[in-house]
Design an enzyme around this catalytic site. Structure first.
Site, PDB file in Angstrom:
ATOM      1  N   LYS A  64     -49.633 -60.581  -8.132  1.00  0.00           N
ATOM      2  CA  LYS A  64     -50.984 -61.240  -7.719  1.00  0.00           C
ATOM      3  C   LYS A  64     -52.174 -60.447  -7.556  1.00  0.00           C
ATOM      4  O   LYS A  64     -53.068 -60.705  -7.982  1.00  0.00           O
ATOM      5  CB  LYS A  64     -50.369 -62.033  -6.415  1.00  0.00           C
ATOM      6  CG  LYS A  64     -49.420 -63.066  -6.670  1.00  0.00           C
ATOM      7  CD  LYS A  64     -48.812 -63.880  -5.346  1.00  0.00           C
ATOM      8  CE  LYS A  64     -47.840 -64.768  -5.661  1.00  0.00           C
ATOM      9  NZ  LYS A  64     -47.272 -65.287  -4.257  1.00  0.00           N
ATOM     10  N   ALA A  80     -49.727 -61.008  -1.683  1.00  0.00           N
ATOM     11  CA  ALA A  80     -48.356 -61.125  -0.749  1.00  0.00           C
ATOM     12  C   ALA A  80     -47.531 -62.260  -1.180  1.00  0.00           C
ATOM     13  O   ALA A  80     -48.105 -63.144  -2.073  1.00  0.00           O
ATOM     14  CB  ALA A  80     -49.193 -61.587   0.888  1.00  0.00           C
ATOM     15  N   ASP A  81     -46.308 -62.018  -0.914  1.00  0.00           N
ATOM     16  CA  ASP A  81     -45.257 -62.971  -0.932  1.00  0.00           C
ATOM     17  C   ASP A  81     -44.145 -63.071  -0.002  1.00  0.00           C
ATOM     18  O   ASP A  81     -44.188 -61.871   0.646  1.00  0.00           O
ATOM     19  CB  ASP A  81     -44.898 -62.600  -2.506  1.00  0.00           C
ATOM     20  CG  ASP A  81     -44.312 -64.150  -3.212  1.00  0.00           C
ATOM     21  OD1 ASP A  81     -42.804 -64.211  -3.077  1.00  0.00           O
ATOM     22  OD2 ASP A  81     -44.928 -64.924  -3.958  1.00  0.00           O
ATOM     23  N   GLN A  82     -43.350 -63.835  -0.164  1.00  0.00           N
ATOM     24  CA  GLN A  82     -42.271 -64.181   0.872  1.00  0.00           C
ATOM     25  C   GLN A  82     -40.980 -64.702  -0.047  1.00  0.00           C
ATOM     26  O   GLN A  82     -41.353 -65.530  -0.556  1.00  0.00           O
ATOM     27  CB  GLN A  82     -42.866 -64.894   2.086  1.00  0.00           C
ATOM     28  CG  GLN A  82     -41.614 -65.201   2.908  1.00  0.00           C
ATOM     29  CD  GLN A  82     -42.095 -65.846   4.249  1.00  0.00           C
ATOM     30  OE1 GLN A  82     -42.405 -67.234   4.045  1.00  0.00           O
ATOM     31  NE2 GLN A  82     -42.373 -65.210   5.482  1.00  0.00           N
ATOM     32  N   ALA A 117     -43.717 -59.408   1.809  1.00  0.00           N
ATOM     33  CA  ALA A 117     -44.351 -58.103   1.292  1.00  0.00           C
ATOM     34  C   ALA A 117     -45.800 -58.325   1.112  1.00  0.00           C
ATOM     35  O   ALA A 117     -46.066 -59.505   0.740  1.00  0.00           O
ATOM     36  CB  ALA A 117     -43.747 -57.815  -0.130  1.00  0.00           C
TER      37      ALA A 117
END
Length: 204
Positions: A64, A80-82, A117
């Protein structure tokens, strides 16, 4: 008038209103722009390669940030990612009320992990990253409660992975939570602020 504690705007490579609000509440000037990433395909490839959820969250965050950073040289771009993992299964954002109900039934009475993250790009290069996790134990949910909960939260139930928002009525779902609150919301905020402070993006 907004009062910023940042010296320059940052780009958030995400459509997440929660992540943007976290950064803005911390005093940053934020411009958000969603990155076109086929998350389902990336997760499928990562799972086939035997990657851990921490690695997948980081890979998605990097993709991203990298995509958006190409258009903004000189600006700090945050990806960011989850990921949610329960019993070895990976969960995605539920689709509609039925999807949210199904996910909450699967998580009911069990302990799961949320992994968040963040990756930062600057001048076309990855300059920082961090990954953190939290552990949440959901109480057994009765059917009457579950339906009333879904009535109360409405579309928010399928706006996040897991089908809950811990900062609201989602607190009713849990017996124990271990980990950083910001990580649970989807962004390891404090280490990110520390990095940006070290780069002079946030006032020290």
């Amino acid at each position: 008038m907004s009062v910023f504690l940042s010296t320059q705007p940052v780009i958030l490579a995400s459509a997440s209103a929660t992540r943007r609000l976290m950064l803005e509440n911390a005093g940053l000037e934020v411009h958000a722009e969603a990155a076109a990433v086929d998350e389902e395909e990336v997760k499928h490839s990562c799972k086939a390669a035997g990657m851990k959820v921490e690695e997948v969250a980081e890979a998605l965050a990097e993709l991203k940030a990298q995509k958006i950073a190409r258009r903004y040289p000189g600006t700090y771009v945050i990806g960011a990612d989850q990921m949610l993992e329960c019993g070895g299964a990976w969960f995605d954002k539920p689709v509609g009320r039925d999807g949210a109900r199904d996910q909450l039934r699967r998580l009911s009475g069990k302990t799961h992990r949320l992994v968040s993250a963040a990756v930062v790009f600057h001048n076309g290069a990855r300059v920082w990253h961090t990954t953190d996790h939290a552990t949440l134990t959901m109480r057994p949910l009765g059917e009457d409660f579950l339906e009333r909960y879904l009535d109360a939260v409405g579309e928010k139930a399928h706006g996040s992975v897991g089908g809950y928002q811990l900062e609201g009525l989602g607190a009713q779902l849990f017996t124990n939570v271990t980990g950083d609150f910001f990580t649970i919301l989807g962004l390891p905020l404090l280490p990110l602020l520390g990095f940006l402070r070290g780069r002079g993006v946030v006032l020290a």
